[in-house]
Design a protein around this motif. Structure first.
Motif, PDB file in Angstrom:
ATOM      1  N   HIS A  73       0.924  -1.090   0.114  1.00  0.00           N
ATOM      2  CA  HIS A  73       0.002  -0.072   0.156  1.00  0.00           C
ATOM      3  C   HIS A  73       0.877   1.268   0.038  1.00  0.00           C
ATOM      4  O   HIS A  73       1.719   1.434   0.862  1.00  0.00           O
ATOM      5  CB  HIS A  73      -0.832   0.083   1.083  1.00  0.00           C
ATOM      6  N   VAL A  74       0.694   2.125  -0.968  1.00  0.00           N
ATOM      7  CA  VAL A  74       1.572   3.125  -1.031  1.00  0.00           C
ATOM      8  C   VAL A  74       0.938   4.383  -0.454  1.00  0.00           C
ATOM      9  O   VAL A  74      -0.132   4.737  -0.895  1.00  0.00           O
ATOM     10  CB  VAL A  74       2.057   3.421  -2.759  1.00  0.00           C
ATOM     11  N   PRO A  75       1.784   5.067   0.288  1.00  0.00           N
ATOM     12  CA  PRO A  75       1.044   6.170   1.124  1.00  0.00           C
ATOM     13  C   PRO A  75       0.776   7.375   0.057  1.00  0.00           C
ATOM     14  O   PRO A  75       1.726   7.606  -1.120  1.00  0.00           O
ATOM     15  CB  PRO A  75       2.080   6.749   2.079  1.00  0.00           C
ATOM     16  N   THR A  76      -0.360   8.439   0.251  1.00  0.00           N
ATOM     17  CA  THR A  76      -0.627   9.389  -0.657  1.00  0.00           C
ATOM     18  C   THR A  76       0.673  10.294  -0.881  1.00  0.00           C
ATOM     19  O   THR A  76       0.900  10.832  -1.881  1.00  0.00           O
ATOM     20  CB  THR A  76      -1.564  10.121  -0.219  1.00  0.00           C
ATOM     21  N   LYS A  77       1.436  10.699   0.342  1.00  0.00           N
ATOM     22  CA  LYS A  77       2.371  11.738   0.222  1.00  0.00           C
ATOM     23  C   LYS A  77       3.599  11.009  -0.645  1.00  0.00           C
ATOM     24  O   LYS A  77       4.166  12.255  -1.421  1.00  0.00           O
ATOM     25  CB  LYS A  77       3.005  11.950   1.398  1.00  0.00           C
ATOM     26  N   ILE A  78       3.586   9.924  -0.799  1.00  0.00           N
ATOM     27  CA  ILE A  78       4.721   9.442  -1.832  1.00  0.00           C
ATOM     28  C   ILE A  78       4.304   9.464  -3.203  1.00  0.00           C
ATOM     29  O   ILE A  78       4.978   9.972  -4.132  1.00  0.00           O
ATOM     30  CB  ILE A  78       5.018   7.978  -1.348  1.00  0.00           C
ATOM     31  N   LEU A  79       2.961   9.265  -3.477  1.00  0.00           N
ATOM     32  CA  LEU A  79       2.337   9.397  -4.844  1.00  0.00           C
ATOM     33  C   LEU A  79       2.451  10.665  -5.368  1.00  0.00           C
ATOM     34  O   LEU A  79       2.434  10.996  -6.537  1.00  0.00           O
ATOM     35  CB  LEU A  79       0.619   8.784  -4.855  1.00  0.00           C
ATOM     36  N   LYS A  99      12.990   2.846   6.245  1.00  0.00           N
ATOM     37  CA  LYS A  99      12.621   2.600   7.520  1.00  0.00           C
ATOM     38  C   LYS A  99      13.629   3.265   8.609  1.00  0.00           C
ATOM     39  O   LYS A  99      13.358   3.896   9.641  1.00  0.00           O
ATOM     40  CB  LYS A  99      12.025   1.203   8.133  1.00  0.00           C
ATOM     41  N   ASN A 100      15.065   2.965   8.257  1.00  0.00           N
ATOM     42  CA  ASN A 100      15.962   3.798   9.076  1.00  0.00           C
ATOM     43  C   ASN A 100      16.457   5.067   8.910  1.00  0.00           C
ATOM     44  O   ASN A 100      17.028   5.641   9.512  1.00  0.00           O
ATOM     45  CB  ASN A 100      17.162   2.630   9.160  1.00  0.00           C
ATOM     46  N   ASN A 101      16.156   5.510   7.669  1.00  0.00           N
ATOM     47  CA  ASN A 101      16.491   6.788   7.233  1.00  0.00           C
ATOM     48  C   ASN A 101      15.465   7.231   6.250  1.00  0.00           C
ATOM     49  O   ASN A 101      15.295   7.135   5.282  1.00  0.00           O
ATOM     50  CB  ASN A 101      17.818   6.509   6.260  1.00  0.00           C
ATOM     51  N   PRO A 102      14.561   8.429   6.871  1.00  0.00           N
ATOM     52  CA  PRO A 102      13.526   9.228   6.089  1.00  0.00           C
ATOM     53  C   PRO A 102      13.901   9.837   5.043  1.00  0.00           C
ATOM     54  O   PRO A 102      13.417  10.350   4.377  1.00  0.00           O
ATOM     55  CB  PRO A 102      12.948  10.090   7.202  1.00  0.00           C
ATOM     56  N   ASN A 103      15.493  10.205   4.772  1.00  0.00           N
ATOM     57  CA  ASN A 103      15.810  10.679   3.424  1.00  0.00           C
ATOM     58  C   ASN A 103      16.088   9.690   2.324  1.00  0.00           C
ATOM     59  O   ASN A 103      16.835  10.401   1.374  1.00  0.00           O
ATOM     60  CB  ASN A 103      17.461  11.558   3.832  1.00  0.00           C
ATOM     61  N   VAL A 104      15.861   8.573   2.518  1.00  0.00           N
ATOM     62  CA  VAL A 104      16.076   7.618   1.746  1.00  0.00           C
ATOM     63  C   VAL A 104      14.684   7.081   0.755  1.00  0.00           C
ATOM     64  O   VAL A 104      13.824   6.722   1.698  1.00  0.00           O
ATOM     65  CB  VAL A 104      17.024   6.371   2.076  1.00  0.00           C
ATOM     66  N   LEU A 105      14.556   7.357  -0.261  1.00  0.00           N
ATOM     67  CA  LEU A 105      13.247   6.699  -0.968  1.00  0.00           C
ATOM     68  C   LEU A 105      13.595   5.622  -1.599  1.00  0.00           C
ATOM     69  O   LEU A 105      14.377   5.236  -2.637  1.00  0.00           O
ATOM     70  CB  LEU A 105      12.994   7.965  -1.800  1.00  0.00           C
ATOM     71  N   MET A 118      17.384   6.961 -11.985  1.00  0.00           N
ATOM     72  CA  MET A 118      17.877   7.140 -10.566  1.00  0.00           C
ATOM     73  C   MET A 118      17.900   8.544 -10.377  1.00  0.00           C
ATOM     74  O   MET A 118      17.711   9.253  -9.340  1.00  0.00           O
ATOM     75  CB  MET A 118      18.654   6.204 -10.199  1.00  0.00           C
ATOM     76  N   ASP A 119      18.852   9.082 -10.954  1.00  0.00           N
ATOM     77  CA  ASP A 119      19.311  10.444 -10.971  1.00  0.00           C
ATOM     78  C   ASP A 119      18.049  11.560 -10.997  1.00  0.00           C
ATOM     79  O   ASP A 119      17.872  12.348 -10.354  1.00  0.00           O
ATOM     80  CB  ASP A 119      20.374  10.982 -11.988  1.00  0.00           C
ATOM     81  N   ASP A 120      17.245  11.291 -12.018  1.00  0.00           N
ATOM     82  CA  ASP A 120      15.898  12.070 -12.283  1.00  0.00           C
ATOM     83  C   ASP A 120      15.156  11.930 -10.911  1.00  0.00           C
ATOM     84  O   ASP A 120      14.566  13.056 -10.489  1.00  0.00           O
ATOM     85  CB  ASP A 120      15.028  11.383 -13.397  1.00  0.00           C
ATOM     86  N   ILE A 121      14.842  10.907 -10.537  1.00  0.00           N
ATOM     87  CA  ILE A 121      14.055  10.634  -9.310  1.00  0.00           C
ATOM     88  C   ILE A 121      14.593  11.576  -7.969  1.00  0.00           C
ATOM     89  O   ILE A 121      13.826  12.392  -7.394  1.00  0.00           O
ATOM     90  CB  ILE A 121      13.640   9.516  -8.913  1.00  0.00           C
ATOM     91  N   SER A 122      16.001  11.172  -8.275  1.00  0.00           N
ATOM     92  CA  SER A 122      16.613  11.997  -6.877  1.00  0.00           C
ATOM     93  C   SER A 122      16.568  13.486  -6.973  1.00  0.00           C
ATOM     94  O   SER A 122      16.241  14.111  -5.764  1.00  0.00           O
ATOM     95  CB  SER A 122      18.211  11.629  -7.002  1.00  0.00           C
ATOM     96  N   THR A 125      12.996  14.566  -6.156  1.00  0.00           N
ATOM     97  CA  THR A 125      12.549  14.596  -4.825  1.00  0.00           C
ATOM     98  C   THR A 125      13.273  15.259  -3.745  1.00  0.00           C
ATOM     99  O   THR A 125      13.068  15.123  -2.571  1.00  0.00           O
ATOM    100  CB  THR A 125      12.211  13.106  -4.544  1.00  0.00           C
ATOM    101  N   ASN A 126      14.562  15.380  -4.180  1.00  0.00           N
ATOM    102  CA  ASN A 126      15.766  15.657  -3.507  1.00  0.00           C
ATOM    103  C   ASN A 126      16.099  14.636  -2.378  1.00  0.00           C
ATOM    104  O   ASN A 126      16.109  15.290  -1.102  1.00  0.00           O
ATOM    105  CB  ASN A 126      15.271  17.176  -2.511  1.00  0.00           C
ATOM    106  N   LEU A 127      15.738  13.707  -2.433  1.00  0.00           N
ATOM    107  CA  LEU A 127      16.215  12.572  -1.772  1.00  0.00           C
ATOM    108  C   LEU A 127      17.179  11.532  -2.339  1.00  0.00           C
ATOM    109  O   LEU A 127      17.204  11.348  -3.410  1.00  0.00           O
ATOM    110  CB  LEU A 127      14.788  11.820  -1.737  1.00  0.00           C
ATOM    111  N   GLN A 128      17.881  10.626  -1.371  1.00  0.00           N
ATOM    112  CA  GLN A 128      18.636   9.463  -1.843  1.00  0.00           C
ATOM    113  C   GLN A 128      17.707   8.550  -2.479  1.00  0.00           C
ATOM    114  O   GLN A 128      16.461   8.215  -1.959  1.00  0.00           O
ATOM    115  CB  GLN A 128      19.429   8.941  -0.965  1.00  0.00           C
TER     116      GLN A 128
END
Length: 565
Positions: A73-79, A99-105, A118-122, A125-128
């Motif tokens: 189940h994917v949360p709305t904020k990630i969508l 789960k251990n690092n909220p800066n990693v997607l 991977m670079d596009d998504i990073s 989203t400004n996330l790893q």
């Protein structure tokens, strides 16, 4: 992740994992040159590997997780993080934070070696980004499920419809690239793609008084999937007529057509039927995968005992094997499986069908054409002059076809065919009603298989409970015996339906000397059935009851297939 950054090549990974040999890799690389395709696509298209084998090998060799997105189940904020068009282009799907690092997607990817994606998504989203591997089908199904409705822009459809009303006459003169990118074309294409990914057998597009309803038949049951404005129907209908080879101008008569579409690199044959109704044209599209009809015997759902009976019947050098049941009960699949089993170099197999449902290499298939006076009976007469060993008749519809089939079987041919009857025993009396002499039926028929399809309970969410007294009685249990049975619940894996896939239920009647004697004396269906059961035949009710007690299906599904018993 550093392991990925070393720019390992897919071919090397597959060879290291042992799923591909060096010789196969060399052959695939040769086929890839000049094709413009990725190596993975070439391997799947050539049949060397399935997509899941490639993905699981990547997962093992690169130490990445494999995920089935349907189970998540994917949360709305990630969508909301990445626009759906970027996800489709790159074939990626963000589904959770680490789960251990909220800066990693964590992102599901079809190709975890695609650094650009991977670079596009990073960057967006400004996330790893942490890659997880999935299949194309799983990813596209998730995109359809979470973004499908939003991507079908109602405004675009309305704009197209308005434009179409103004330029109704110029539809055929429109430039091809304009047509291919128009909203209606995209809508029809997506409608079919979504249906395929959801295991749909039929798409129903139904005009109603105030809207157009779209329903998919999945595992034998209809589910509403979308509604559109009635103003869109003429455009949808016109598009389907164009690709189905039908007359766009004709709106008062029923029409039939055929479409071939490739979805996720697999070819689908789509039979289209258009019927004028009070509110407009109702469209039904029946979807068949080119590979779905030719399966392994083990995939049909035969129990070991039934498989032995099936093999024994097919071993007959001549006679008639009849497969019976209502429309959509899997008769064609059973026949095609039988033909594939019998298809050898030293055997001449000819089929007469209306229409030819799947092409099989090495088998001569004839398409019935009543306009050219090529009926089942006429085709059969010609086929008998073609030195056949095995003849498959799509359906015995009349006495004339039945009579020729019986004569062919008696003169040394193995004939396999279908008939619309409810049980194995009633098939014999149906042939008598068609005018075939009972002694000829007794002499020619070597076996009858009556079959139905029941829905399988979803293994991930089915719930156990004790059967009620009434259910235990229906299942044929001894008085006082209360077995454990399962019921549907619903979860993300089965899209809340509680069922996932179908399995065959069979009633196999093999001929015995006593049965032949009863049939030749023009015995009643009840007598034939009683003797067959005495010989070890399991009726549809018995076979379905076994599936309920094994936890494969539910009591309501059993009742559907054996209501008349």
């Amino acid at each position: 992740m550093d392991f990925i950054r070393k720019k390992m090549r897919l071919g090397d990974i597959l060879v290291t994992d042992g799923v591909l040999t060096d010789a196969q890799l060399t052959k695939a690389l040769g086929a890839q040159k000049g094709s413009g395709k990725r190596l993975g696509e070439v391997l799947v298209d050539s049949g060397m590997l399935t997509e899941e084998e490639i993905v699981r090998a990547l997962s093992r060799q690169m130490g990445l997780d494999f995920i089935e997105l349907r189970d998540v189940h994917v949360p709305t904020k990630i969508l909301k993080l990445v626009p759906p068009n970027v996800l489709r282009k790159n074939k990626v799907f963000p589904f959770e934070y680490d789960k251990n690092n909220p800066n990693v997607l964590r992102v599901a990817m079809v190709d975890p070696l695609d650094m650009n994606a991977m670079d596009d998504i990073s960057i967006i989203t400004n996330l790893q980004v942490e890659a997880v591997v999935t299949t194309t089908r799983s990813l596209m199904l998730a995109l359809d499920q979470y973004y499908g409705e939003k991507e079908n822009s109602g405004d675009a459809l309305a704009a197209y419809t308005k434009e179409k009303e103004q330029q109704r006459e110029s539809l055929e003169n429109t430039r091809e690239d304009d047509v291919n990118s128009s909203p209606i074309v995209m809508l029809v294409k997506e409608l079919i793609e979504k249906a395929v990914r959801q295991r749909t057998s039929d798409i129903h597009i139904e005009p109603m008084e105030r809207q157009v309803r779209v329903r998919y038949r999945i595992d034998g049951a209809l589910y509403e999937k979308a509604t559109y404005s009635t103003s869109v129907l003429p455009a949808i209908s016109a598009r389907i007529k164009v690709i189905g080879g039908m007359d766009i101008a004709e709106k008062r008569k029923p029409q039939d057509g055929r479409i071939t579409q490739v979805v996720d690199r697999q070819e689908y044959d789509i039979r289209v039927s258009i019927l004028p109704t009070v509110y407009g044209e109702k469209i039904v599209m029946r979807l068949t995968s080119k590979n779905a009809l030719t399966r392994e015997k083990s995939q049909l759902g035969f129990k070991p005992r039934e498989l032995a009976q099936f093999d024994h019947i097919l071993a007959n050098p001549h006679g008639i094997l009849l497969v019976t049941g209502p429309t959509g009960s899997g008769k064609s699949t059973t026949l095609y499986t039988a033909l594939s089993e019998l298809n050898r170099e030293d055997v001449n197999i000819i089929t007469v069908e209306d229409p030819v449902e799947a092409n099989i290499n090495g088998i001569n298939q004839v398409h019935v054409n009543p306009k050219a006076e090529l009926t089942f009976a006429a085709a059969l007469r010609s086929i008998l002059r073609q030195d056949p060993d095995i003849i498959m008749i799509g359906e015995i519809r009349d006495g004339e076809t039945a009579s020729i089939a019986v004569q062919a079987s008696i003169t040394g041919h193995l004939v396999v065919s279908t008939l619309h009857t409810n049980s194995a025993a009633s098939t014999i009396t149906r042939l008598t009603d068609m005018g075939i002499e009972p002694y000829l039926i007794a002499d020619s028929v070597v076996g009858v298989i009556a079959q139905r399809l029941v829905r399988r309970l979803c293994p991930k969410c089915k719930r156990a409970r004790m059967a009620t007294t009434e259910e235990a009685e229906l299942l044929g249990c001894r008085p006082g015996e209360m077995p454990q049975i399962f019921e549907p619940v619903g979860c993300p894996s089965c899209e809340g339906m509680g069922y996932k896939g179908r399995i065959g239920v069979y009633e196999i009647m093999e001929m015995s000397p006593t049965l032949k004697h009863i049939i030749s004396r023009d015995g009643k269906a009840e007598d034939i059935k009683a003797e067959a059961v005495k010989n070890g035949m399991s009726t549809l009710r018995m076979s379905a009851s076994e599936l309920v007690l094994d936890g494969i299906t539910s009591v309501p599904e059993m009742m559907k297939v054996s209501f008349d018993e």
